[in-house]
Design an enzyme around this catalytic site. Structure first.
Site, PDB file in Angstrom:
ATOM      1  N   LEU A 170       0.856  -1.192   0.000  1.00  0.00           N
ATOM      2  CA  LEU A 170       0.000   0.000   0.000  1.00  0.00           C
ATOM      3  C   LEU A 170       0.887   1.235   0.000  1.00  0.00           C
ATOM      4  O   LEU A 170       1.544   1.534   0.988  1.00  0.00           O
ATOM      5  CB  LEU A 170      -0.897  -0.015   1.248  1.00  0.00           C
ATOM      6  CG  LEU A 170      -1.785   1.209   1.508  1.00  0.00           C
ATOM      7  CD1 LEU A 170      -2.781   1.411   0.378  1.00  0.00           C
ATOM      8  CD2 LEU A 170      -2.506   1.061   2.840  1.00  0.00           C
ATOM      9  N   HIS A 171       0.913   1.942  -1.118  1.00  0.00           N
ATOM     10  CA  HIS A 171       1.772   3.128  -1.174  1.00  0.00           C
ATOM     11  C   HIS A 171       1.294   4.211  -2.130  1.00  0.00           C
ATOM     12  O   HIS A 171       1.744   5.343  -2.061  1.00  0.00           O
ATOM     13  CB  HIS A 171       3.202   2.732  -1.584  1.00  0.00           C
ATOM     14  CG  HIS A 171       3.328   2.453  -3.056  1.00  0.00           C
ATOM     15  ND1 HIS A 171       3.061   1.227  -3.609  1.00  0.00           N
ATOM     16  CD2 HIS A 171       3.668   3.265  -4.090  1.00  0.00           C
ATOM     17  CE1 HIS A 171       3.239   1.276  -4.915  1.00  0.00           C
ATOM     18  NE2 HIS A 171       3.601   2.500  -5.239  1.00  0.00           N
TER      19      HIS A 171
END
Length: 354
Positions: free
Chosen positions: A202-203
């Protein structure tokens, strides 16, 4: 002997460049100058990749990171221009869709130095994504466009590239070259991991910078971790900061960012991949794992068509339902979607021609 200046700056570019640089050296016909913009500056996100992948040390290190997109790209543009004036390469080689990619291509084009773009032709058709802007503009000023898939070639043809004085080539995906080359060096992250885990990443700014999307994804990951399978999440420092700023509690098995060999191990041993990354969608496929993508669009539409990947956006219920449908499902590449691991060789052969 052709002199190529390669611009890299972010984790996926280190991996891609590792196999192309290796093949360029083996060719004996290319002198490569490597410029690292410094876009990824955390040791686990940058330095470790040079060590693990045996990439030659950068000849030029700019250490440019932080600030807005405009600030970062502008600083890179000025510094790369000076490097080009000094080294006078025959061609500039750029990868992917980052600010480093666009700055390298634009600096070269302004100096009338030909540009080769690896991963040309990818489109998400979402102009809210900075990556989409970067890749479109980079393609427009490149004359060698190395496409990873037939879909990418078709995208460029639809944009009129078939009628321009450029070379559009379907070479396959260098990420598959890398996965095949380094698979035997994979190693588990330190500290121990739960069995039967789901690997999550998740970025992407469209998720981390949007409070509603971030909260929905965190809630989904928490429920999946509690009710279905342990979730292992290598957490980027910026994502960790955004979660804290929103006052969210993430109840999964969080680990520090990992090197490429550890990431390969995680992909090989997980039961499912949950991601908002572009590259990880393909890497899941290379290791035979189904993928649930927490985005509204993807550049890798062939994975959707093939049934290996499912788009669920940032909807909590869709993320959970997609996980239930896909956990433990194996995916087999029966048609060599990404070229079978020969992309770097094809790229270097073309670079040697001019």
């Amino acid at each position: 002997m052709k002199k190529i200046l390669t611009v890299i700056g972010a984790r996926p570019q280190f991996i891609k460049a590792s196999v192309v640089s290796r093949m360029a050296k083996l060719s004996g016909s290319i002198e490569e100058v490597i410029l690292h913009t410094g876009q990824h500056f955390d040791s686990n996100m940058s330095e470790i990749f040079f060590n693990q992948l045996s990439i030659p040390r950068p000849d030029i290190q700019l250490d440019i990171h932080g600030g807005s997109h405009g600030q970062m790209t502008g600083r890179m543009l000025a510094e790369i221009e000076q490097a080009l004036l000094k080294h006078k390469p025959d061609r500039v080689l750029v990868y992917g869709d980052t600010n480093s990619t666009l700055a390298g291509a634009l600096a070269a084009a302004k100096l009338h130095i030909p540009v080769a773009h690896v991963e040309a032709g990818l489109r998400s058709f979402n102009m809210q994504m900075p990556e989409e802007i970067n890749r479109i503009l980079t393609d427009q000023i490149s004359d060698l466009l190395f496409c990873p898939t037939n879909t990418a070639v078709n995208n460029l043809n639809n944009e009129g590239f078939a009628h321009r004085q450029v070379h559009v080539l379907q070479v396959g995906d260098v990420m598959q070259d890398s996965a095949l080359l380094f698979a035997k060096k994979a190693r588990a992250p330190t500290g121990g991991l739960p069995e039967g885990f789901i690997l999550a990443t998740l970025h992407r700014a469209e998720n981390t910078d949007n409070p509603e999307r971030l909260a929905a994804i965190v809630a989904a990951l928490n429920e999946i971790n509690t009710s279905f399978a342990p979730v292992v999440l290598p957490l980027h420092p910026r994502t960790r900061q955004m979660i804290a700023l929103q006052g969210l509690e993430l109840r999964v098995h969080m680990i520090s960012p990992v090197g490429y060999f550890e990431m390969i191990w995680l992909l090989d041993h997980c039961e499912l991949v949950l991601t908002d990354s572009g590259g990880v969608q393909k890497e899941a496929f290379f290791f035979g794992k189904a993928c649930v993508t927490m985005r509204d669009q993807t550049e890798w539409v062939e994975l959707i068509d093939f049934g290996a990947n499912e788009l669920v956006g940032a909807d909590k219920n869709k993320i959970i339902d997609g996980t239930i449908r896909n956990i433990g499902r194996n995916v087999k590449d029966t048609i060599q979607l990404y070229g079978g691991g020969m992309a770097a060789e094809r790229i270097v052969k073309q670079l040697c021609k001019g």
